[in-house]
Design a protein around this motif. Sequence first.
Motif, PDB file in Angstrom:
ATOM      1  N   LEU A  98       0.830  -1.200   0.000  1.00 39.39           N
ATOM      2  CA  LEU A  98       0.000   0.000   0.000  1.00 39.39           C
ATOM      3  C   LEU A  98       0.860   1.243   0.000  1.00 39.39           C
ATOM      4  CD1 LEU A  98      -2.761  -0.927   2.604  1.00 39.39           C
ATOM      5  CD2 LEU A  98      -2.710  -1.341   0.145  1.00 39.39           C
ATOM      6  N   GLY A  99       0.466   2.239  -0.802  1.00 37.75           N
ATOM      7  CA  GLY A  99       1.133   3.530  -0.771  1.00 37.75           C
ATOM      8  C   GLY A  99       2.391   3.572  -1.623  1.00 37.75           C
ATOM      9  N   GLY A 100       3.305   4.478  -1.231  1.00 36.88           N
ATOM     10  CA  GLY A 100       4.498   4.738  -2.017  1.00 36.88           C
ATOM     11  C   GLY A 100       5.621   3.763  -1.744  1.00 36.88           C
ATOM     12  N   PRO A 101       6.773   3.980  -2.383  1.00 37.78           N
ATOM     13  CA  PRO A 101       7.886   3.021  -2.313  1.00 37.78           C
ATOM     14  C   PRO A 101       8.480   2.870  -0.918  1.00 37.78           C
ATOM     15  CG  PRO A 101       8.568   5.056  -3.403  1.00 37.78           C
ATOM     16  CD  PRO A 101       7.091   5.117  -3.268  1.00 37.78           C
ATOM     17  N   TYR A 102       8.354   3.867  -0.053  1.00 44.78           N
ATOM     18  CA  TYR A 102       8.970   3.776   1.266  1.00 44.78           C
ATOM     19  C   TYR A 102       8.089   3.050   2.266  1.00 44.78           C
ATOM     20  CZ  TYR A 102      12.116   7.023  -0.911  1.00 44.78           C
ATOM     21  OH  TYR A 102      12.995   7.591  -1.780  1.00 44.78           O
ATOM     22  N   GLU A 103       6.985   2.488   1.805  1.00 47.14           N
ATOM     23  CA  GLU A 103       6.162   1.655   2.668  1.00 47.14           C
ATOM     24  C   GLU A 103       6.320   0.170   2.304  1.00 47.14           C
ATOM     25  OE1 GLU A 103       2.508   4.483   4.091  1.00 47.14           O
ATOM     26  OE2 GLU A 103       2.314   3.480   2.164  1.00 47.14           O
ATOM     27  N   VAL A 104       7.340  -0.147   1.530  1.00 41.68           N
ATOM     28  CA  VAL A 104       7.610  -1.540   1.171  1.00 41.68           C
ATOM     29  C   VAL A 104       8.453  -2.156   2.291  1.00 41.68           C
ATOM     30  CG1 VAL A 104       8.443  -3.093  -0.625  1.00 41.68           C
ATOM     31  CG2 VAL A 104       7.597  -0.830  -1.239  1.00 41.68           C
ATOM     32  N   SER A 105       7.884  -2.237   3.482  1.00 43.38           N
ATOM     33  CA  SER A 105       8.607  -2.723   4.652  1.00 43.38           C
ATOM     34  C   SER A 105       8.013  -3.988   5.212  1.00 43.38           C
ATOM     35  CB  SER A 105       8.583  -1.645   5.747  1.00 43.38           C
ATOM     36  OG  SER A 105       7.238  -1.349   6.098  1.00 43.38           O
ATOM     37  N   GLY A 106       7.000  -4.558   4.543  1.00 39.51           N
ATOM     38  CA  GLY A 106       6.344  -5.734   5.062  1.00 39.51           C
ATOM     39  C   GLY A 106       5.239  -5.425   6.041  1.00 39.51           C
ATOM     40  N   LEU A 107       5.044  -4.140   6.341  1.00 42.32           N
ATOM     41  CA  LEU A 107       4.026  -3.762   7.315  1.00 42.32           C
ATOM     42  C   LEU A 107       2.683  -3.471   6.654  1.00 42.32           C
ATOM     43  CD1 LEU A 107       6.063  -1.453   9.714  1.00 42.32           C
ATOM     44  CD2 LEU A 107       5.498  -3.859   9.970  1.00 42.32           C
ATOM     45  N   TYR A 108       2.698  -3.270   5.354  1.00 45.50           N
ATOM     46  CA  TYR A 108       1.455  -2.993   4.641  1.00 45.50           C
ATOM     47  C   TYR A 108       1.311  -3.954   3.468  1.00 45.50           C
ATOM     48  CZ  TYR A 108       1.105   1.434   7.180  1.00 45.50           C
ATOM     49  OH  TYR A 108       1.004   2.383   8.163  1.00 45.50           O
ATOM     50  N   GLU A 109       1.540  -5.224   3.718  1.00 46.67           N
ATOM     51  CA  GLU A 109       1.488  -6.228   2.652  1.00 46.67           C
ATOM     52  C   GLU A 109       0.057  -6.674   2.381  1.00 46.67           C
ATOM     53  OE1 GLU A 109       5.741  -8.512   3.314  1.00 46.67           O
ATOM     54  OE2 GLU A 109       3.918  -9.338   4.191  1.00 46.67           O
ATOM     55  N   VAL A 110      -0.222  -6.912   1.102  1.00 47.60           N
ATOM     56  CA  VAL A 110      -1.516  -7.444   0.687  1.00 47.60           C
ATOM     57  C   VAL A 110      -1.243  -8.594  -0.283  1.00 47.60           C
ATOM     58  CG1 VAL A 110      -3.697  -6.967  -0.461  1.00 47.60           C
ATOM     59  CG2 VAL A 110      -2.623  -5.189   0.919  1.00 47.60           C
ATOM     60  N   ARG A 111      -1.762  -9.784   0.038  1.00 45.97           N
ATOM     61  CA  ARG A 111      -1.561 -10.945  -0.818  1.00 45.97           C
ATOM     62  C   ARG A 111      -2.911 -11.548  -1.195  1.00 45.97           C
ATOM     63  NH1 ARG A 111       1.398 -12.586   3.510  1.00 45.97           N
ATOM     64  NH2 ARG A 111       0.187 -14.522   3.662  1.00 45.97           N
ATOM     65  N   PHE A 112      -2.970 -12.098  -2.385  1.00 47.78           N
ATOM     66  CA  PHE A 112      -4.147 -12.835  -2.836  1.00 47.78           C
ATOM     67  C   PHE A 112      -3.747 -14.293  -2.966  1.00 47.78           C
ATOM     68  CE2 PHE A 112      -4.896  -8.504  -4.169  1.00 47.78           C
ATOM     69  CZ  PHE A 112      -6.231  -8.310  -3.894  1.00 47.78           C
ATOM     70  N   GLU A 113      -4.462 -15.170  -2.251  1.00 44.08           N
ATOM     71  CA  GLU A 113      -4.113 -16.578  -2.222  1.00 44.08           C
ATOM     72  C   GLU A 113      -5.281 -17.415  -2.734  1.00 44.08           C
ATOM     73  OE1 GLU A 113      -2.933 -17.504   1.751  1.00 44.08           O
ATOM     74  OE2 GLU A 113      -1.087 -16.302   1.636  1.00 44.08           O
ATOM     75  N   PRO A 114      -5.051 -18.260  -3.743  1.00 44.21           N
ATOM     76  CA  PRO A 114      -6.121 -19.117  -4.270  1.00 44.21           C
ATOM     77  C   PRO A 114      -6.684 -20.025  -3.178  1.00 44.21           C
ATOM     78  CG  PRO A 114      -4.198 -19.122  -5.714  1.00 44.21           C
ATOM     79  CD  PRO A 114      -3.781 -18.427  -4.452  1.00 44.21           C
ATOM     80  N   THR A 115      -8.002 -20.234  -3.231  1.00 44.41           N
ATOM     81  CA  THR A 115      -8.690 -21.066  -2.248  1.00 44.41           C
ATOM     82  C   THR A 115      -9.449 -22.170  -2.969  1.00 44.41           C
ATOM     83  OG1 THR A 115      -8.964 -19.148  -0.792  1.00 44.41           O
ATOM     84  CG2 THR A 115     -10.329 -21.071  -0.322  1.00 44.41           C
ATOM     85  N   THR A 116      -9.305 -23.392  -2.490  1.00 46.96           N
ATOM     86  CA  THR A 116      -9.974 -24.540  -3.105  1.00 46.96           C
ATOM     87  C   THR A 116     -11.492 -24.351  -3.080  1.00 46.96           C
ATOM     88  OG1 THR A 116      -8.204 -25.994  -2.368  1.00 46.96           O
ATOM     89  CG2 THR A 116     -10.282 -27.036  -3.027  1.00 46.96           C
ATOM     90  N   GLY A 117     -12.117 -24.518  -4.234  1.00 46.31           N
ATOM     91  CA  GLY A 117     -13.568 -24.393  -4.327  1.00 46.31           C
ATOM     92  C   GLY A 117     -14.067 -22.985  -4.530  1.00 46.31           C
ATOM     93  N   GLU A 118     -13.168 -21.996  -4.562  1.00 48.31           N
ATOM     94  CA  GLU A 118     -13.554 -20.598  -4.751  1.00 48.31           C
ATOM     95  C   GLU A 118     -12.998 -20.080  -6.079  1.00 48.31           C
ATOM     96  OE1 GLU A 118     -15.503 -18.859  -2.877  1.00 48.31           O
ATOM     97  OE2 GLU A 118     -15.629 -20.034  -1.027  1.00 48.31           O
ATOM     98  N   THR A 119     -13.829 -19.326  -6.806  1.00 55.19           N
ATOM     99  CA  THR A 119     -13.360 -18.737  -8.055  1.00 55.19           C
ATOM    100  C   THR A 119     -12.511 -17.507  -7.800  1.00 55.19           C
ATOM    101  OG1 THR A 119     -15.408 -17.451  -8.218  1.00 55.19           O
ATOM    102  CG2 THR A 119     -15.362 -19.586  -9.328  1.00 55.19           C
TER     103      THR A 119
END
Length: 206
Positions: A75-96
């Motif tokens: 999230l946000g600008g390059p200086y927030e790439v610290s692992g504190l504002y991470e967003v991941r999308f993970e596939p889930t079995t049975g969900e589109t």
Amino acid sequence: SPFGLVRKVADVYLAKELQEPVPSAVQLTEQQLSAKVGFYWNSDTDQFLRISMKDGKLWLGTRKMQPLSENYFVLGGPYEVSGLYEVRFEPTTGETQPRLVVHWAGALAPQSFKPVDQFSPAAAQLADYAGTYVSEEIDAIWRLAPEQDKLVLRRLKSNPVTLQLVLRDVFTGAPWTIRFMRDSEKRVTGFVLKDMGNLRFTNQRP
């Protein structure tokens, strides 16, 4: 002086941080981005998050998401790439649609949100939620009424809040998740604010 020492330590720390390489954002297709748009729900906290797309970018609420890979964002600008504002999308079995995993600043562990289908009521259905609601616990009166296809909350000495419908009988409006209750005849009898200790409001029908 103590202030000068603190300033020197901060300068050294920042200089070290800024020397580390900042990951570059990648370009994703519209199809890759649009597949992630929608509402996501955390069943433990009853919190909802909305991912939207604007100007070819994904947004989490009012925060712009920068893709570092197809399923990993910050999230946000390059200086927030610290692992504190991470967003991941993970596939889930049975969900589109993949689940959403968010690591907030200061949180000990990431939070997981499952995708949910948004409910779109007709105007007559939205009117079901209109009324005056009273909480004896905090001696408060909240008034709800449809306005231009939206449900608006009004409180004494507060600005109106437009509520966002995410599921049948569930609305969000910062900072609450509002769950409406119905009786055996399907009439709305009140609502609960789970994120305020299950605070209850009762519909004061005439």
